[in-house]
Enzyme design. Structure first.
Site, PDB file in Angstrom:
ATOM      1  N   HIS A 272       0.864  -1.199   0.000  1.00 55.16           N
ATOM      2  CA  HIS A 272       0.000   0.000   0.000  1.00 55.16           C
ATOM      3  C   HIS A 272       0.894   1.240   0.000  1.00 55.16           C
ATOM      4  CE1 HIS A 272      -3.457   2.462   0.509  1.00 55.16           C
ATOM      5  NE2 HIS A 272      -3.773   2.228   1.753  1.00 55.16           N
ATOM      6  N   HIS A 311      -2.351  -2.325  -9.715  1.00 56.14           N
ATOM      7  CA  HIS A 311      -3.355  -1.704  -8.838  1.00 56.14           C
ATOM      8  C   HIS A 311      -4.620  -2.561  -8.849  1.00 56.14           C
ATOM      9  CE1 HIS A 311      -5.862   1.380  -7.009  1.00 56.14           C
ATOM     10  NE2 HIS A 311      -4.732   1.988  -6.700  1.00 56.14           N
ATOM     11  N   ASP A 367       2.708   5.357  -6.647  1.00 53.80           N
ATOM     12  CA  ASP A 367       3.953   5.220  -5.875  1.00 53.80           C
ATOM     13  C   ASP A 367       5.186   5.100  -6.751  1.00 53.80           C
ATOM     14  OD1 ASP A 367       1.877   3.456  -3.731  1.00 53.80           O
ATOM     15  OD2 ASP A 367       3.006   5.233  -3.133  1.00 53.80           O
TER      16      ASP A 367
END
Ligand code: SDX
Length: 433
Positions: A272, A311, A367
């Site tokens: 995450h 994702h 990210d």
């Protein structure tokens, strides 16, 4: 009835009994509780749905954030992330997430004032942070310290009171950067820097991080704007792991500091919010552009994951990654280029040409590039998820408040499929094998 006159229902036949059941379809879903009528014997509990990790389960109705994963669309309260990143400030977006509408001038001035004047933390918090080892991971410090805030604000337990919820929202949004900066300064063995109310939200955060012996810290406007935009890009993302933690823990009606600590803990995980830290470590491990193909072979053998890729919802390019990639070059113009960017861009290019990633619809997520910017700002990799947490705090609070004001919501308590032992008798230890 739907527009063409067909019935908005699902008819299922239980082949164990031959009975048919007509289940209403609302918002494209059926209510799991409507399955409970499906039984073989009348005295049975009834049917449940089984959905580990909630891959196909809506846990709530929400009006906060909309994601179209197939087309890479992200909107906060109807506004696209690109539009907000280009035109809004983070506190303006925080107001939008909490209230559902963009603030007018006086709303925004009042909101900014309330946040600005709640940035200080009790001096005991400094002592609390001082007690951590010098090399404590800042996310461990942040998670613990946010939870500790609940002991300073016992009034926060009155979660059904809108005024109390507002006050805790101001405190949490305001104090996250202070806690984050204190964790960083503790790690560096530097004196803590108190908030400077003359500065913007991002500028004050930079002052608390980087101020040394100068009388007043002057943030670089380029970096200030870049950080503010990064916070916007991280502000919410519907029912992600940490928002789910915020809602699940918040559903017990605990105070919002304890619920936010649970959300921080979820975000800490490498799958995450910890992924931005893992991406930079991965790029350092790869070492050079020439070694990218070899590393991708390891990924394709399933030995490692390509961090920053993939994702649960986006099966297309994460729209936030596009904005961050552009932002990176603006930051590099100011602070100098992070050489990792060339490797990241080449890694993205090679991966996106490889069917392994295309067939699994694995694209860069939020990210993949954010850590490269944070590193260019001089922050250590273990501070990256902390910055993610600062940005996500208004989203967590908006999700928490929507949960508390949703009449359909109760304490979260999932069911299970029990596959363990049937009843058995205790065996004295002398008789065990
Ligand atoms: C965030 O939910 C959110 O909204 C999160 C977030 C937010 O804003 O809150 O967007 C922020 O958490 C972004 C994601 C950051 N995490 C990472 O970058 C870590 C690497 N990515 C993953 O581990 C993975 O992609 C997840 C966790 C993000 C999503 O995992 P899923 O949806 O459970 O997908 P999966 O693990 O079931 O994988 C499906 C397939 C598998 O292959 P097969 O077993 O079918 O052969 O895709 C493969 C996986 O092995 N796969 C990857 C991969 N991600 C999935 N293979 C290599 N590298 C990857 N990164």
């Amino acid at each position: 009835m739907s527009k063409d006159g067909s019935k908005e229902t699902l008819t299922v036949t239980d082949n164990r009994t031959g009975k048919a059941y007509e289940l209403p379809i609302t918002n494209g879903t059926i209510r799991a509780m409507d399955l409970r009528q499906i039984k073989v014997e009348e005295n049975e509990f009834g049917m449940m749905s089984y959905d580990p990790a909630f891959t196909n389960t809506a846990s709530t109705k929400s009006k906060i954030t909309y994601i179209d994963g197939a087309n890479g669309v992200l909107r906060y309260r109807g506004y696209t992330i690109a539009d907000l990143a280009e035109n809004a400030s983070f506190l303006e977006v925080s107001y939008l997430l909490a209230n559902g509408e963009l603030p007018n001038r006086s709303n925004l001035d009042e909101f900014v004032h309330n946040i600005t004047y709640h940035t200080l933390v009790h001096e005991n918090i400094r002592q609390f942070i001082d007690a951590f080892r010098y090399d404590a991971h800042p996310m461990g410090i942040l998670t613990s310290t946010v939870a500790a805030l609940s002991t300073f604000y016992p009034d926060a337990k009155h979660v059904s009171d809108p005024e109390t919820r507002r006050l805790q929202m101001y405190r949490l949004i305001a104090k996250m950067p202070t806690l984050a900066a204190y964790a960083y300064r503790h790690r560096r063995g530097l004196p803590y820097v108190y908030p400077d109310n003359d500065l913007s939200y991002a500028g004050n955060f930079m002052s608390m991080l980087f101020k040394m012996t100068e009388v007043k810290y002057r943030p670089s406007p380029v970096i200030e704007k870049a950080l503010d935009t990064l916070f916007i890009l991280h502000a919410d993302h519907e029912q992600n792991c940490s928002a789910n933690a915020m809602r699940s823990v918040g559903s017990s009606q605990v105070d919002p500091y304890s619920a936010t600590a649970a959300a921080c803990a979820a975000l800490y995980g490498p799958l995450h919010g910890g992924a931005n830290e893992a991406v930079v470590r991965m790029l350092h491990e790869i070492g050079s552009v020439a070694k990218i193909p070899e590393y991708l072979e390891k990924v394709k053998r399933g030995e490692v994951r390509l961090m920053g890729f993939g994702h649960r919802v986006y099966k297309n390019y994460d729209p936030r990654a596009k904005v961050i990639k552009k932002l990176a070059y603006q930051v590099f113009d100011e602070v100098g280029k992070n050489p990792l960017i060339d490797m990241a861009v080449e890694l993205e290019r090679i991966a996106l040409e490889d069917d392994y990633f295309g067939s699994r619809r694995l694209y860069p997520n939020v990210d993949f590039y954010s850590g490269i910017i944070y590193q260019a700002l001089g922050l250590p990799v273990d501070m990256f998820p902390v910055l993610f947490a600062i940005g996500r705090t208004p989203g967590w609070i908006a999700q928490w408040e929507e949960l508390l004001t949703d009449e359909e919501q109760r304490i979260a308590r999932p069911r299970q499929i029990y596959l363990g032992y049937d009843e058995r008798k205790y065996v004295p230890i002398m008789q065990r094998g």
